[in-house]
Design a protein around this motif. Structure first.
Motif, PDB file in Angstrom:
ATOM      1  N   ILE C 240      26.435  -1.949  42.014  1.00  0.00           N
ATOM      2  CA  ILE C 240      26.253  -2.706  40.712  1.00  0.00           C
ATOM      3  C   ILE C 240      25.268  -1.717  39.902  1.00  0.00           C
ATOM      4  O   ILE C 240      24.684  -0.947  40.019  1.00  0.00           O
ATOM      5  N   ILE C 241      25.909  -1.613  38.581  1.00  0.00           N
ATOM      6  CA  ILE C 241      25.771  -0.965  37.841  1.00  0.00           C
ATOM      7  C   ILE C 241      25.226  -1.863  36.329  1.00  0.00           C
ATOM      8  O   ILE C 241      25.173  -2.778  35.713  1.00  0.00           O
ATOM      9  N   PRO C 242      23.159  -1.607  36.326  1.00  0.00           N
ATOM     10  CA  PRO C 242      22.561  -2.031  35.625  1.00  0.00           C
ATOM     11  C   PRO C 242      22.862  -1.018  34.415  1.00  0.00           C
ATOM     12  O   PRO C 242      22.716   0.293  34.273  1.00  0.00           O
ATOM     13  N   ALA C 243      22.711  -2.016  33.268  1.00  0.00           N
ATOM     14  CA  ALA C 243      22.119  -0.988  31.833  1.00  0.00           C
ATOM     15  C   ALA C 243      21.097  -1.415  30.741  1.00  0.00           C
ATOM     16  O   ALA C 243      21.979  -2.511  30.155  1.00  0.00           O
ATOM     17  N   ASN C 244      19.846  -1.033  30.877  1.00  0.00           N
ATOM     18  CA  ASN C 244      19.267  -2.552  30.645  1.00  0.00           C
ATOM     19  C   ASN C 244      17.492  -1.753  30.713  1.00  0.00           C
ATOM     20  O   ASN C 244      17.873  -1.217  30.975  1.00  0.00           O
ATOM     21  N   TYR C 245      16.461  -1.959  29.838  1.00  0.00           N
ATOM     22  CA  TYR C 245      15.105  -1.699  29.789  1.00  0.00           C
ATOM     23  C   TYR C 245      14.217  -1.729  30.724  1.00  0.00           C
ATOM     24  O   TYR C 245      14.337  -2.137  31.866  1.00  0.00           O
ATOM     25  N   TYR C 246      13.026  -1.300  30.997  1.00  0.00           N
ATOM     26  CA  TYR C 246      12.269  -1.159  31.856  1.00  0.00           C
ATOM     27  C   TYR C 246      12.172  -2.690  31.855  1.00  0.00           C
ATOM     28  O   TYR C 246      12.133  -2.611  33.646  1.00  0.00           O
ATOM     29  N   ASN C 247      11.371  -3.137  31.622  1.00  0.00           N
ATOM     30  CA  ASN C 247      10.920  -5.419  32.277  1.00  0.00           C
ATOM     31  C   ASN C 247      11.956  -5.434  32.950  1.00  0.00           C
ATOM     32  O   ASN C 247      11.527  -6.022  34.079  1.00  0.00           O
ATOM     33  N   LYS C 264      26.729  -0.412  48.617  1.00  0.00           N
ATOM     34  CA  LYS C 264      26.770   0.863  49.242  1.00  0.00           C
ATOM     35  C   LYS C 264      25.597   1.302  48.034  1.00  0.00           C
ATOM     36  O   LYS C 264      25.288   2.316  48.511  1.00  0.00           O
ATOM     37  N   ALA C 265      25.781   0.834  46.488  1.00  0.00           N
ATOM     38  CA  ALA C 265      24.597   2.350  45.299  1.00  0.00           C
ATOM     39  C   ALA C 265      24.626   1.627  44.512  1.00  0.00           C
ATOM     40  O   ALA C 265      25.180   0.494  43.951  1.00  0.00           O
ATOM     41  N   ILE C 266      23.352   1.432  44.335  1.00  0.00           N
ATOM     42  CA  ILE C 266      22.932   0.629  42.861  1.00  0.00           C
ATOM     43  C   ILE C 266      23.293   2.027  41.734  1.00  0.00           C
ATOM     44  O   ILE C 266      21.802   3.094  42.166  1.00  0.00           O
ATOM     45  N   TYR C 267      23.555   1.877  40.426  1.00  0.00           N
ATOM     46  CA  TYR C 267      24.124   3.460  39.751  1.00  0.00           C
ATOM     47  C   TYR C 267      23.622   2.401  38.371  1.00  0.00           C
ATOM     48  O   TYR C 267      24.700   2.081  38.005  1.00  0.00           O
ATOM     49  N   SER C 268      22.692   3.109  38.120  1.00  0.00           N
ATOM     50  CA  SER C 268      22.123   2.681  36.831  1.00  0.00           C
ATOM     51  C   SER C 268      22.879   3.231  35.630  1.00  0.00           C
ATOM     52  O   SER C 268      23.352   4.490  36.000  1.00  0.00           O
ATOM     53  N   VAL C 269      23.326   2.916  35.055  1.00  0.00           N
ATOM     54  CA  VAL C 269      24.114   3.999  33.822  1.00  0.00           C
ATOM     55  C   VAL C 269      23.014   3.595  32.387  1.00  0.00           C
ATOM     56  O   VAL C 269      22.649   1.944  31.704  1.00  0.00           O
ATOM     57  N   LEU C 270      21.897   4.690  32.281  1.00  0.00           N
ATOM     58  CA  LEU C 270      20.671   5.180  30.915  1.00  0.00           C
ATOM     59  C   LEU C 270      20.014   3.370  31.537  1.00  0.00           C
ATOM     60  O   LEU C 270      19.779   2.229  30.762  1.00  0.00           O
ATOM     61  N   GLY C 271      19.579   3.744  32.856  1.00  0.00           N
ATOM     62  CA  GLY C 271      18.621   2.598  33.698  1.00  0.00           C
ATOM     63  C   GLY C 271      17.269   2.356  32.766  1.00  0.00           C
ATOM     64  O   GLY C 271      16.620   3.341  32.824  1.00  0.00           O
ATOM     65  N   GLY C 272      16.641   1.457  32.898  1.00  0.00           N
ATOM     66  CA  GLY C 272      15.798   1.501  31.923  1.00  0.00           C
ATOM     67  C   GLY C 272      15.044   2.054  32.958  1.00  0.00           C
ATOM     68  O   GLY C 272      13.808   2.582  32.508  1.00  0.00           O
TER      69      GLY C 272
END
Lengths: 319, 290, 406
Positions: C240-247, C264-272
């Motif tokens: 799962i690739i999330p790209a969002n703000y903190y809240n 298998k992974a939560i792999y954020s890009v600029l994850g908040g």
């Protein structure tokens, strides 16, 4: 005629601002103020004269702004032509919304809420359509030439805005003495009574929408050309809607000079609060809000009531 | 794009989320129904209530659900005082003044919160924050299940209060016929302030039930204000059961709209319903034609 | 009447007025006949929707100024002290532009601004009118540096670079584990930053053989993530690739846990929140194992560690806003130092030839091409045992990646 003279003299004096004020910062403050005066008056035509409160005036602002930006970026339409089209789109969307809502007899808070909903619908659509740039927003290419309606000199932006604003205020001056204006007031004060004496309330309200939307659209064109970037939140978010009604109500609705006074006072207040309280985040806005509340408590008829002891407005409407 | 296996959990989630929305809208609909004012400070007051819940938890270790004994009365008092001291005095018989004063209040409250609490996101961690109950194969987070029950109970209690108690009857009398109510000796200003207070007090309930599954920042109210208005209109301004049903409808529309159109565009379903209801049935689902 | 004429002469006379007004601040310096302070405009969204990040940015900028002053100010200007002109953009581009103009007029030798891309576009453009050096603190949209403004410099990476690196790193991590992951779902917020990032990811991922099962956009704020979690669950991706703000990140992470989704992974890009100390502290369970591609300091740099300690001593989290703005200010100060002047053209020339390396970032010495610091890069972090560890690039790593999780 006295009012026309006063109006023209005022705008003539305002036109001198860039020659006298050489500070970019203060010129910027003047631009923000005149901009508020423009959208406040645009709101006032519909809200103050025709009595239809809108909570979603950003809708027409956003349509005008996106019109000039999208036409320019995707179709290469010159922004000066875009200016006319932006105003026309603003008016057109306003008429369409008005036709739909007035046809079904929406009044008062129902009308207010439906305008808010329309602005949201447009925001969501702009956020999902590729040709508006969707969520990424749309950027107008930097090209500081007057032929592209981009100016190196902030004063030129100011004059462009002032010309738009003068057109708006002249329209309202004309409304004040025209039959259309009189019909608007009749509809505002009592729609059923107006209808009884033969006023076509539906048509009158549509005309108010068209004028109001047109000037909001113009304001949108100005914003797009001044900042060269739009996203759905900027264009259709609540900021411009709130500012427009705030300026008009604080100034005194249904008056020619009210929105101008409201704009000047609110910007002076905002700048003053910042100077007084400096950099503590939020402190300036607390002062701003407090003064707003105090103004309502002690100046219920707006600033314009200070200049004219006997208001032409019907007072004491029963809620 | 519609996947049938997730339709049921999505709808169930919409129902529980919608009940939470309804809880926030209940106070708004009462205030609108009685005072006929659109309260723009509603979101800011929700934020205040959430901060109280948060600080009770952080400073005294009081669980959000136990705060139910404290926060609603505090919010009631705040609402009563605001109406009596500020909003009621600002009207001068003009709608636009009410609009301005509630707008001004929301600016003051939000920025005071920013000054005092900073804009950090605050959350409370509870043992049940991550637990779920299984309903026919769908996982419902415990806080949401509790909120659902809370919303139903609150709506019913408000309804019973309005129809069974003297104060409730007085409120209804004032809502219908202000001058007449004054003539028969009802203290209208007091009734107005009570109504506003109760409306804001209900926000206190909403805050206690919302906090375990949400967060608080000074701007947190913005996310709920528009949806609360939508629910009030949908349910019929002033109708509690209407608000409950309206909230659930909106929750389900949001869930299904999100599945079909994506979460961003799916929001459009809410406003489409809002506009259609306003155009074709402005009295709302359960409201009466004025 | 030409712009150039008007600008130069009158601004100076206005400046004199402003200086007199702010006499109270400048007075102690003047008495000792010390060199005139060098002013730097810090324009950040400290109120409104972005106020958390704006406040963090401002704190970073002010710390940099305090540190530089404590170390003797700008030596080539006789030890001139730095002085902040603070501006609040109220989270709006037009106000940001107005505050920039105000700072420039107040005599700012340079502007450090923006945070959000939309606001940074406006502040950079406004500073461009007077050719005032403008350092972008965060603003990741690549259009900021790509529109031909000569006064604009970005110390950190743009989202083009971040997205490319993120995918390359994911590929590397995956291959090192024997390529267990093949499918991804992207969950992004729907304004400029999330949409732009997701678009770039969607074009990069297939190049490395990843299949994108679903791209889910959501508004900010989103009140409830159950629906999105359900869609993720139905798609059943490896990553799962999330790209969002903190809240939103916090709510999403919570919901994934509740709906018992085990990728298998939560792999954020600029994850908040994925590499946020606050998130790890408040939700240790949901944070465990989460990877992020984000701005990060070099954990092996004593300089960065010292600054981190100093920030924490003030009761603040050492977030990317803090160190990026800190470095933006320090970079500007270095350029002024080398220029030996606050002349705008000279400072811009000094920035263009900048080879500054006292930033404690995993960047190497600065090297600007068209305003972008070419060495700037994101790093990969992972929350391991309740701590945020750098797992890539190898020369900055403090731990080894744990992948796959399940």
């Amino acid at each position: 005629m006295k009012r026309l003279f006063l109006l023209l003299a005022l705008f003539a004096a305002m036109a001198l601002v860039p020659l006298v004020v050489r500070s970019e910062f203060w010129l910027n403050v003047c631009i923000l103020t005149v901009f508020s005066a423009l959208i406040g008056q645009a709101w006032n035509i519909l809200g103050g004269y025709a009595g239809q409160f809108s909570f979603g005036h950003a809708l027409f602002f956003g349509v005008g702004a996106y019109a000039v930006a999208v036409l320019q970026v995707h179709l290469g339409v010159n922004p000066w032509i875009g200016l006319i089209l932006g105003a026309a789109f603003g008016a057109g969307v306003a008429v369409a919304v008005g036709w739909l809502t007035f046809r079904y007899g929406l009044r008062g808070s129902y009308f207010a809420l439906v305008t808010l909903a329309f602005a949201e619908v447009f925001r969501i659509l702009a956020n999902s359509t590729p040709w508006t740039g969707a969520g990424e927003g749309i950027m107008i290419k930097l090209s500081p030439r007057p032929s592209m309606m981009q100016f190196k000199d902030l004063g030129h932006y100011y004059w462009l805005l002032l010309a738009m604003t003068l057109a708006c205020y002249l329209t309202v001056w004309w409304l004040d003495r025209s039959r259309l204006g009189a019909r608007m007031l009749a509809v505002r004060d009592n729609e059923d009574a107006a209808a009884a004496i033969g006023v076509d309330a539906f048509a009158v309200k549509l005309q108010a929408m068209a004028l109001s939307g047109l000037f909001m659209g113009l304001a949108g064109v100005f914003y797009a050309q001044r900042y060269l970037y739009l996203d759905p939140g900027i264009a259709f978010g609540p900021t411009e809607s709130v500012e427009a009604l705030l300026v008009a109500i604080v100034g005194g609705i249904g008056t020619l000079f009210g929105p101008l006074m409201g704009a000047v006072v609110l910007h002076a207040l905002s700048e003053g609060a910042q100077v007084a309280l400096g950099s503590l985040p939020g402190a300036n806005m607390v002062i701003y809000g407090t003064v707003l509340v105090l103004m309502v408590l002690f100046m219920p008829r707006g600033l314009a009531s200070l200049t004219r002891p006997r208001s032409r407005r019907k007072g004491g409407r029963d809620a | 794009m519609l996947n049938p296996t997730i339709l049921w959990p999505a709808i169930l989630n919409g129902v529980t989320t919608g009940a939470l929305y309804a809880l926030i809208a209940l106070g708004l609909t009462l205030i609108y129904g009685v005072l006929h004012i659109i309260n723009f400070a509603h979101g800011a007051l929700l934020m205040v209530a959430l901060y109280i819940v948060y600080f009770l938890f952080r400073l005294f270790g009081l669980a959000p659900y136990l705060s139910l004994a404290i926060v609603p009365p505090v919010m009631f008092a705040l609402g009563y005082a605001l109406q009596r001291g500020v909003i009621g005095r600002a009207g001068h018989g003009r709608d636009e003044n009410i609009l301005l004063v509630t707008l001004g209040l929301s600016i003051v409250i939000e920025n005071l919160a920013l000054m005092l609490f900073s804009s950090d996101t605050q959350t409370v961690e509870t043992a049940y924050g991550f637990s779920t109950v299984s309903v026919l194969g769908a996982f419902i987070p415990v806080p949401k299940a509790v909120a659902f029950v809370g919303a139903v109970v609150t709506a019913l209690a408000l309804w019973a209060f309005m129809s069974r108690t003297d104060l409730g009857r007085a409120i209804r009398a004032v809502a219908k016929e202000r001058k007449g109510a004054r003539l028969v000796g009802i203290d209208v200003d007091h009734v107005y302030a009570m109504s506003f207070g109760i409306g804001v007090g209900v926000l206190g309930i909403a805050a206690c039930l919302l906090m375990p599954s949400y967060y608080v920042t000074p701007q947190v109210g913005h996310g709920f204000i528009l949806i609360a208005f939508t629910i009030v209109v949908l349910g019929g301004m002033g109708s509690f059961l209407g608000a409950l049903i309206g909230g659930i409808v909106i929750g389900v529309v949001e869930a299904v709209g999100g599945l079909m159109l994506g979460e961003s565009l799916g929001q459009i379903g809410i406003f489409a319903i809002f506009i259609l209801i306003l155009l074709f049935r402005p009295q709302g689902l359960l409201g009466h034609r004025a | 009447m030409t712009t150039e004429m008007k600008g130069g002469l009158d601004r100076r006379s206005f400046l004199a007025g402003t200086a007199a007004l702010s006499g109270a601040l400048a007075a102690p310096g003047l008495l000792r006949a010390a060199p005139a302070p060098v002013k730097i405009g810090l324009i950040h969204p400290v109120t409104g929707a972005l106020s958390y990040s704006g406040t963090q940015c401002r704190a970073g900028g002010e710390m940099a100024i305090a540190d530089i002053n404590a170390a003797g100010g700008i030596k080539s200007l006789g030890g001139a002290k730095l002085e902040a002109i603070l501006g609040d953009s109220r989270s709006k581009p037009d106000i940001g532009a107005a505050e920039t103009a105000k700072a420039v007029e107040g005599g700012a030798a340079g502007i450090v601004a923006g945070y959000a891309s939309s606001i940074t576009l406006a502040t950079a453009q406004e500073a461009g009118k007077t050719n005032t050096p403008h350092i972008v603190d965060v603003g990741v949209a690549d259009s900021i540096v790509e529109r031909g403004l000569k006064n604009v410099f970005r110390f950190g990476p743009g989202y083009g670079k971040i997205a490319k690196d993120a995918v390359a790193a994911l590929d590397e991590i995956n291959k090192a584990a024997g390529s267990p992951a093949k499918t991804v779902v992207i969950v992004h917020e729907d304004s400029a930053f999330g949409t732009g990032t997701a678009k770039l990811l969607a074009s990069e991922l297939p190049k490395h053989g990843f299949e994108i099962l679903k791209v889910i956009a959501h508004p900010t704020p989103t009140r409830d993530f159950t629906n999105i979690a359900l869609q993720v669950k139905a798609a059943n991706p490896d990553i799962i690739i999330p790209a969002n703000y903190y809240n939103e990140y916090v709510l999403f992470a919570r919901t994934i846990e509740q709906q018992q989704i085990k990728p298998k992974a939560i792999y954020s890009v600029l994850g908040g929140a994925a590499s946020s100390y606050k998130f790890v502290k408040d939700f240790p369970k949901a944070a465990e194992g989460v990877m992020d591609t984000n701005h990060w300091f070099n954990p092996l740099s004593p300089l960065a560690q010292a600054r981190k300690a100093a920030t924490e001593a003030k009761g603040l989290y050492y977030t990317y806003e803090v160190y990026l703005t800190y470095n933006a200010v320090a970079l500007l100060a270095d350029a002024i130092e080398r220029a030996g002047s606050t002349d705008k053209d000279k400072v811009i020339a000094a920035l263009n030839s900048s080879t500054w390396d006292k930033h404690g970032m995993p960047y190497g010495p600065t090297h600007f091409v068209n305003g972008q610091n070419m060495g700037a890069q994101p790093v990969n972090t992972q929350v391991l045992g309740g701590k945020i560890e750098v797992i890539r690039p190898a020369q900055f790593a403090s731990a080894k990646a744990k992948f796959p999780l399940a």
